[in-house]
Design an enzyme around this catalytic site. Sequence first.
Site: not given
Length: 235
Positions: A103-105
């Site tokens: 998952l993106d930051k």
Amino acid sequence: MDRIDKILASQNYGSRKQVSQIIKSGVVEVNGEVCKSISQKVNPDTDVITVDGRKIEYRQHLYIMMNKPSGVVSASSDKRDKTVIDLLPENLRRKGLFPAGRLDKDTEGLLIITDDGEFAHQMLSPAKKVYKKYFARLDKPVTEEMKEKFEKGIVFSDGTRCKTAFFEETDDSMCAFVSICEGKFHQVKKMFLVCGANVVYLKRIAIGKLQLDQNLAPGEARELENCEKHLILFV
Ligand code: URA
């Protein structure tokens, strides 16, 4: 059958060196007999192993559900940022754990952390059609055209074609649920960009039939129940 020191080390009882000290101190028993050798062979599925009188619950692999908070990276280690592995409580730490998919930051929500590579592969392979469901908030209202485009298969500016995505409207015209079975880099954000909208908030809420546990606060994690593991791969 495997060596007792190797098994204990794999179950979070310390490094091989620490584990051999524990064994030598005489607190480890196998089927009621004090274990005298660090190389004693045991069958972790059938032998009863105790440490300080407490039975070890042997698990070949760990499967963890995390409610990933924004601001940490989905990686096993990182030079700059805090990782999801850094957030794990002591009792869920073990060598070889990695996030199954990224998952993106700034993305929140359901993340599976495991040390089972085959399981992760099954979960992530687009061919297995395990859909990941996201809740997205946009900077523009949802349109009927978005829904049509998502279902037809979004094409990125470099020609990359996405598989059919499921799109559901919500009570809020700025938000939508999107389900995809692939994990292209920034996929959901890029799909909306193609439709002229920016994602301002993104949260993964389900993988396959497994929903994010509402009782997990951001940053918290717990082991999956056996049946939950099957909810992921059940299609
Ligand atoms: N799609 C994105 O754009 N970001 C994520 O973190 C996951 C899916």
